[in-house]
Write an enzyme that holds these catalytic residues in place. Structure first.
Site, PDB file in Angstrom:
ATOM      1  N   VAL A  13       3.993   9.402 -10.234  1.00 49.78           N
ATOM      2  CA  VAL A  13       4.547   8.239  -9.306  1.00 49.78           C
ATOM      3  C   VAL A  13       3.696   7.247  -9.959  1.00 49.78           C
ATOM      4  O   VAL A  13       2.599   7.148 -10.665  1.00 49.78           O
ATOM      5  CB  VAL A  13       4.437   8.515  -7.754  1.00 49.78           C
ATOM      6  CG1 VAL A  13       5.207   9.598  -7.096  1.00 49.78           C
ATOM      7  CG2 VAL A  13       2.701   8.667  -7.583  1.00 49.78           C
ATOM      8  N   SER A  14       4.190   5.906  -9.638  1.00 46.73           N
ATOM      9  CA  SER A  14       3.858   4.697 -10.279  1.00 46.73           C
ATOM     10  C   SER A  14       2.706   3.958  -9.636  1.00 46.73           C
ATOM     11  O   SER A  14       2.028   3.430 -10.239  1.00 46.73           O
ATOM     12  CB  SER A  14       5.009   3.595 -10.559  1.00 46.73           C
ATOM     13  OG  SER A  14       5.805   4.313 -11.382  1.00 46.73           O
ATOM     14  N   THR A  15       2.567   4.233  -8.247  1.00 46.64           N
ATOM     15  CA  THR A  15       1.565   3.592  -7.609  1.00 46.64           C
ATOM     16  C   THR A  15       1.116   4.357  -6.382  1.00 46.64           C
ATOM     17  O   THR A  15       1.674   5.568  -6.208  1.00 46.64           O
ATOM     18  CB  THR A  15       2.082   2.433  -6.868  1.00 46.64           C
ATOM     19  OG1 THR A  15       3.094   2.773  -5.923  1.00 46.64           O
ATOM     20  CG2 THR A  15       2.972   1.299  -7.596  1.00 46.64           C
TER      21      THR A  15
END
Length: 189
Positions: free
Chosen positions: A16-18
């Site tokens: 996931v990006s964050t």
């Protein structure tokens, strides 16, 4: 679902990006022997858990990813990773796309990897374009304020005076919990 050859392991890779994003929907219900999870941007392949997964995987193992864009965000990186892994005898499986790559050299596998990877990259480009358009519209309406500053004005003044006194920028970045580039931006500021 492809079973691992010669008793190999089914290894999941989740990204996931964050840190705020939820990883639960990826590979939910997929049987795995081991999981590696990155909470990092997919802009390149320099992700700690991806590197750990690449080191862990052995011939006969299966790397399982929710979708192609979780492994790589651009076609070049995707091709390199898939070719590197399949060249080592690792099977690569993408759940969402229902695709499995074994390293078998055939035109259809090469085409599917290229086309589906290009679609994933295209989809990402469209998303970024819509985001830029939305921000531009919000700016014209005076709604968009931009990103919240990393440091308060007092902390900025302290950072500038300490930098002017000769303290190392990398040390200041660590202490103020910002990137070195952010330190330089505040100094130029």
């Amino acid at each position: 679902m492809v079973a691992a050859r010669r008793g190999g392991k089914r290894v999941g890779y989740i990204r996931v990006s964050t840190v705020d994003q939820n990883t639960e929907r990826q590979l939910d219900g997929v049987e795995l022997d081991k999981k590696f999870t990155d909470k990092a941007s997919g802009k390149d392949t320099k992700r700690p858990q991806l590197q750990a997964a690449l080191e862990y995987l052995r011939e006969g193992d299966v790397l399982v990813c929710h979708s192609m864009d979780r492994l790589a965000r651009n076609l070049d990186d995707l091709r390199k990773l898939v070719n590197k892994l399949t060249g080592r005898g690792v099977i690569v499986e993408f759940v969402k796309e229902h695709l499995t790559f074994t390293g078998e050299k055939n035109a259809m596998s090469k085409l599917l990897l290229s086309v589906m990877g290009a679609f994933a990259e295209f989809e990402r480009s469209l998303l970024k374009e819509r985001q830029r358009e939305g921000i531009a519209i919000a700016k014209t309406k005076g709604v968009y304020k931009g990103r919240k500053p990393s440091l308060t004005p007092d902390r900025v003044a302290e950072l500038r005076s300490r930098a002017a006194a000769g303290e190392k920028k990398a040390g200041l970045a660590r202490e103020f919990n910002v990137s070195r580039e952010t330190v330089y931006q505040y100094i130029r500021g």
